[in-house]
Design a protein around this motif. Structure first.
Motif, PDB file in Angstrom:
ATOM      1  N   ASP A   1       0.868  -1.265   0.013  1.00 13.46           N
ATOM      2  CA  ASP A   1       0.033  -0.063  -0.069  1.00 13.46           C
ATOM      3  C   ASP A   1       0.829   1.276   0.070  1.00 13.46           C
ATOM      4  OD1 ASP A   1      -2.367  -1.540   0.252  1.00 13.46           O
ATOM      5  OD2 ASP A   1      -2.442  -1.375   2.138  1.00 13.46           O
ATOM      6  N   THR A   2       2.082   1.032   0.160  1.00 17.27           N
ATOM      7  CA  THR A   2       2.871   2.446   0.541  1.00 17.27           C
ATOM      8  C   THR A   2       2.822   3.414  -0.661  1.00 17.27           C
ATOM      9  OG1 THR A   2       4.770   0.896   1.507  1.00 17.27           O
ATOM     10  CG2 THR A   2       5.153   2.918   0.788  1.00 17.27           C
ATOM     11  N   PRO A   3       2.651   3.303  -2.070  1.00 17.86           N
ATOM     12  CA  PRO A   3       2.646   4.093  -2.660  1.00 17.86           C
ATOM     13  C   PRO A   3       1.495   5.013  -2.738  1.00 17.86           C
ATOM     14  CG  PRO A   3       3.026   2.236  -4.117  1.00 17.86           C
ATOM     15  CD  PRO A   3       2.725   1.755  -2.438  1.00 17.86           C
ATOM     16  N   LEU A   4       0.218   4.538  -2.056  1.00 16.45           N
ATOM     17  CA  LEU A   4      -1.129   5.226  -1.976  1.00 16.45           C
ATOM     18  C   LEU A   4      -1.005   5.815  -0.481  1.00 16.45           C
ATOM     19  CD1 LEU A   4      -3.500   2.605  -3.170  1.00 16.45           C
ATOM     20  CD2 LEU A   4      -2.325   4.130  -4.540  1.00 16.45           C
ATOM     21  N   ILE A   5      -0.337   5.665   0.356  1.00 15.20           N
ATOM     22  CA  ILE A   5      -0.233   6.136   1.694  1.00 15.20           C
ATOM     23  C   ILE A   5       1.051   6.802   1.938  1.00 15.20           C
ATOM     24  CG2 ILE A   5      -1.882   4.809   2.642  1.00 15.20           C
ATOM     25  CD1 ILE A   5       0.207   2.725   4.022  1.00 15.20           C
ATOM     26  N   TRP A   6       1.870   6.946   1.038  1.00 10.44           N
ATOM     27  CA  TRP A   6       3.266   7.586   1.215  1.00 10.44           C
ATOM     28  C   TRP A   6       3.354   8.730   2.044  1.00 10.44           C
ATOM     29  CZ3 TRP A   6       7.971   6.024   0.898  1.00 10.44           C
ATOM     30  CH2 TRP A   6       9.110   6.832   0.761  1.00 10.44           C
ATOM     31  N   ASN A   7       2.486   9.833   2.019  1.00 10.34           N
ATOM     32  CA  ASN A   7       2.458  11.092   2.594  1.00 10.34           C
ATOM     33  C   ASN A   7       1.993  10.836   4.065  1.00 10.34           C
ATOM     34  OD1 ASN A   7       3.362  12.508   0.377  1.00 10.34           O
ATOM     35  ND2 ASN A   7       1.338  13.207  -0.243  1.00 10.34           N
ATOM     36  N   THR A   8       1.270   9.876   4.174  1.00  8.83           N
ATOM     37  CA  THR A   8       0.613   9.441   5.483  1.00  8.83           C
ATOM     38  C   THR A   8       1.674   8.956   6.281  1.00  8.83           C
ATOM     39  OG1 THR A   8      -1.592   9.534   4.819  1.00  8.83           O
ATOM     40  CG2 THR A   8      -1.097   8.485   6.990  1.00  8.83           C
ATOM     41  N   VAL A   9       2.464   8.127   5.664  1.00 11.63           N
ATOM     42  CA  VAL A   9       3.539   7.241   6.291  1.00 11.63           C
ATOM     43  C   VAL A   9       4.615   8.299   6.692  1.00 11.63           C
ATOM     44  CG1 VAL A   9       5.432   5.613   6.020  1.00 11.63           C
ATOM     45  CG2 VAL A   9       2.910   5.064   5.424  1.00 11.63           C
ATOM     46  N   LEU A  10       5.059   9.266   5.818  1.00 13.16           N
ATOM     47  CA  LEU A  10       6.018  10.362   5.950  1.00 13.16           C
ATOM     48  C   LEU A  10       5.648  11.102   7.255  1.00 13.16           C
ATOM     49  CD1 LEU A  10       6.872  11.439   2.519  1.00 13.16           C
ATOM     50  CD2 LEU A  10       8.399  10.578   3.959  1.00 13.16           C
ATOM     51  N   GLN A  11       4.397  11.501   7.291  1.00 15.68           N
ATOM     52  CA  GLN A  11       3.882  12.530   8.512  1.00 15.68           C
ATOM     53  C   GLN A  11       3.893  11.616   9.749  1.00 15.68           C
ATOM     54  OE1 GLN A  11       0.417  13.917   8.044  1.00 15.68           O
ATOM     55  NE2 GLN A  11       0.604  15.662   9.917  1.00 15.68           N
ATOM     56  N   ALA A  12       3.524  10.426   9.624  1.00 12.77           N
ATOM     57  CA  ALA A  12       3.711   9.485  10.887  1.00 12.77           C
ATOM     58  C   ALA A  12       4.948   9.238  11.389  1.00 12.77           C
ATOM     59  CB  ALA A  12       2.981   8.124  10.641  1.00 12.77           C
ATOM     60  N   LEU A  13       5.879   9.216  10.437  1.00 12.15           N
ATOM     61  CA  LEU A  13       7.211   8.788  10.875  1.00 12.15           C
ATOM     62  C   LEU A  13       7.932   9.940  11.517  1.00 12.15           C
ATOM     63  CD1 LEU A  13       9.615   6.812  11.388  1.00 12.15           C
ATOM     64  CD2 LEU A  13      10.407   7.253   8.894  1.00 12.15           C
TER      65      LEU A  13
ATOM     66  N   ARG B   1      -5.098  -5.327  12.704  1.00 15.83           N
ATOM     67  CA  ARG B   1      -5.931  -4.181  13.098  1.00 15.83           C
ATOM     68  C   ARG B   1      -6.618  -4.037  14.424  1.00 15.83           C
ATOM     69  NH1 ARG B   1      -7.964  -5.945   7.668  1.00 15.83           N
ATOM     70  NH2 ARG B   1      -7.142  -4.423   6.197  1.00 15.83           N
ATOM     71  N   GLN B   2      -6.674  -5.416  15.047  1.00 11.65           N
ATOM     72  CA  GLN B   2      -7.243  -5.283  16.270  1.00 11.65           C
ATOM     73  C   GLN B   2      -6.277  -5.345  17.491  1.00 11.65           C
ATOM     74  OE1 GLN B   2      -9.573  -9.162  15.898  1.00 11.65           O
ATOM     75  NE2 GLN B   2     -10.963  -8.177  14.636  1.00 11.65           N
ATOM     76  N   LEU B   3      -5.016  -5.417  17.318  1.00 16.24           N
ATOM     77  CA  LEU B   3      -3.918  -5.672  18.083  1.00 16.24           C
ATOM     78  C   LEU B   3      -3.893  -4.284  18.843  1.00 16.24           C
ATOM     79  CD1 LEU B   3      -1.253  -7.245  16.295  1.00 16.24           C
ATOM     80  CD2 LEU B   3      -2.693  -8.243  18.108  1.00 16.24           C
ATOM     81  N   PRO B   4      -3.927  -4.020  20.261  1.00 12.44           N
ATOM     82  CA  PRO B   4      -3.984  -2.938  21.188  1.00 12.44           C
ATOM     83  C   PRO B   4      -2.538  -2.322  20.963  1.00 12.44           C
ATOM     84  CG  PRO B   4      -3.955  -4.822  22.511  1.00 12.44           C
ATOM     85  CD  PRO B   4      -4.238  -5.670  21.035  1.00 12.44           C
ATOM     86  N   GLY B   5      -2.583  -1.000  21.010  1.00  8.61           N
ATOM     87  CA  GLY B   5      -1.260  -0.185  20.912  1.00  8.61           C
ATOM     88  C   GLY B   5      -0.665  -0.278  19.588  1.00  8.61           C
ATOM     89  N   VAL B   6      -1.211  -0.811  18.458  1.00  8.73           N
ATOM     90  CA  VAL B   6      -1.057  -0.739  17.224  1.00  8.73           C
ATOM     91  C   VAL B   6      -1.844   0.185  16.277  1.00  8.73           C
ATOM     92  CG1 VAL B   6      -0.388  -2.194  15.028  1.00  8.73           C
ATOM     93  CG2 VAL B   6       0.035  -2.916  17.241  1.00  8.73           C
ATOM     94  N   THR B   7      -1.015   1.007  15.704  1.00  6.93           N
ATOM     95  CA  THR B   7      -1.793   1.845  14.744  1.00  6.93           C
ATOM     96  C   THR B   7      -1.428   1.395  13.244  1.00  6.93           C
ATOM     97  OG1 THR B   7      -1.510   3.873  15.889  1.00  6.93           O
ATOM     98  CG2 THR B   7      -1.837   4.212  13.447  1.00  6.93           C
ATOM     99  N   PHE B   8      -2.454   0.963  12.536  1.00  2.37           N
ATOM    100  CA  PHE B   8      -2.452   0.402  11.273  1.00  2.37           C
ATOM    101  C   PHE B   8      -2.688   1.546  10.081  1.00  2.37           C
ATOM    102  CE2 PHE B   8      -4.108  -2.722   7.712  1.00  2.37           C
ATOM    103  CZ  PHE B   8      -2.636  -3.269   7.511  1.00  2.37           C
ATOM    104  N   ILE B   9      -1.729   1.826   9.280  1.00  2.00           N
ATOM    105  CA  ILE B   9      -1.888   2.820   8.187  1.00  2.00           C
ATOM    106  C   ILE B   9      -2.362   1.983   7.109  1.00  2.00           C
ATOM    107  CG2 ILE B   9      -1.163   4.667   6.950  1.00  2.00           C
ATOM    108  CD1 ILE B   9       0.844   5.067   8.968  1.00  2.00           C
ATOM    109  N   GLU B  10      -3.422   2.354   6.255  1.00  2.00           N
ATOM    110  CA  GLU B  10      -4.182   1.947   5.343  1.00  2.00           C
ATOM    111  C   GLU B  10      -4.842   2.676   4.336  1.00  2.00           C
ATOM    112  OE1 GLU B  10      -6.942  -1.325   6.007  1.00  2.00           O
ATOM    113  OE2 GLU B  10      -7.340  -0.336   7.911  1.00  2.00           O
ATOM    114  N   PRO B  11      -4.975   2.502   2.953  1.00  2.00           N
ATOM    115  CA  PRO B  11      -5.714   3.421   2.142  1.00  2.00           C
ATOM    116  C   PRO B  11      -7.084   3.603   2.526  1.00  2.00           C
ATOM    117  CG  PRO B  11      -4.379   1.901   0.919  1.00  2.00           C
ATOM    118  CD  PRO B  11      -4.516   1.464   2.360  1.00  2.00           C
TER     119      PRO B  11
END
Length: 291
Positions: free
Chosen positions: A180-192, A281-291
């Motif tokens: 999914d990285t090409p679609l969420i690239w900007n979101t991942v950059l900002q998250a990191l 997606r259901q794991l506690p303490g985990v943020t899952f970035i997706e389109p």
């Protein structure tokens, strides 16, 4: 101070995130975000992990490490990236498990910055393509030796992430799919990096442009300039449409040639991967970035 540790993983990002952020060091520094050169932290972290092992470093040692990495005493966030923070590619698969090393490597990494807020970031990848890529990266000549008797059908990223959370329960984890990285690239950059939502990074489209033919990349940039998306979701849809039309097949497709890996077997691995994402997606303490 916040420490953002990008773990990779192997055969996912290939330092693309780091290279993009390092093009914007001055702009990010103005927001209190430092992205040091890899030569200033990878060797010293590797050395300290070997010397300290399970011994917690003193506050003085922690500060020495930070001083070795950055010159700014007022940094609010430091971004560190290395796809071998959890070990070498040859140890990606062991005992029917992905990255057994997470049980001790993650706590040691966290201990290096005991007085800081530590966060972990990484991409996961369909085992159907991850295992062949990691095997090639490990430069192992024997696939059975690389797998060490492990059954690929039993490997689950959700298990690896759950073990990471157990090992460092006070550290938030952010995960996304490499596919999914090409679609969420900007979101991942900002998250990191944690940069402001209004900040536009130089070279942020270099990765996406590299997946398309030059004419396609040019048309995408022209379209974005004349039809600026109002939301990130709109931008993702535009990028997806251009990738569908102009993507370079070699950049998005991979050939798999391993003993016994038929098309049916590969498809089964991918199906299990998709099911595993539901658990992640259901794991506690985990943020899952997706389109």
């Amino acid at each position: 101070m916040e420490i953002a540790l990008h773990l990779g993983l192997h055969c996912t990002d290939e330092d693309r995130l780091l290279k993009c952020l390092q093009k914007n060091t001055n702009q990010l520094a103005s927001e209190g975000i430092l992205v040091p050169e890899i030569g200033r932290y990878r060797p010293v972290i590797r050395e300290m992990l070997q010397v300290l092992k399970d011994t917690a470093p003193s506050p003085e040692t922690q500060q020495t490490l930070i001083d070795a990495m950055v010159d700014d005493d007022h940094a609010q966030r430091i971004v560190l990236s290395h796809d071998s923070f959890l070990g070498v590619p040859g140890r990606a698969v062991e005992a029917n498990t992905l990255y057994t090393t997470v049980a001790y490597r993650a706590p040691r990494l966290r201990a290096l910055f005991a007085d800081c807020d530590v966060q972990f970031y990484f991409a996961i990848r369909d085992p159907a393509s991850f295992i062949p890529a990691a095997f090639e990266r490990a430069q192992e000549t024997n696939f059975d030796a690389f797998m060490e008797g492990s059954d690929a059908l039993t490997l689950r990223w959700s298990n690896m992430i759950a073990r990471l959370r157990e090992a460092v329960p006070d550290c938030p984890v952010t995960v996304w799919c490499n596919e999914d990285t090409p679609l969420i690239w900007n979101t991942v950059l900002q998250a990191l990096s944690g940069h402001d939502a209004d900040t536009v990074l130089e070279g942020r489209d270099d990765f996406i442009n590299g997946l398309m033919s030059p004419p396609g990349a040019g048309r995408l940039q022209s379209y974005l300039e004349t039809h600026p998306p109002k939301t990130e979701q709109q931008r993702r849809k535009i990028v997806e449409a251009f990738l569908d039309k102009y993507s370079i097949s070699d950049a998005l497709e991979e050939e798999i040639d391993l003993p016994g890996w038929t098309e049916e077997y590969v498809a089964r691995l991918s199906t299990l991967y998709e099911r595993d994402l539901t658990l992640i997606r259901q794991l506690p303490g985990v943020t899952f970035i997706e389109p």
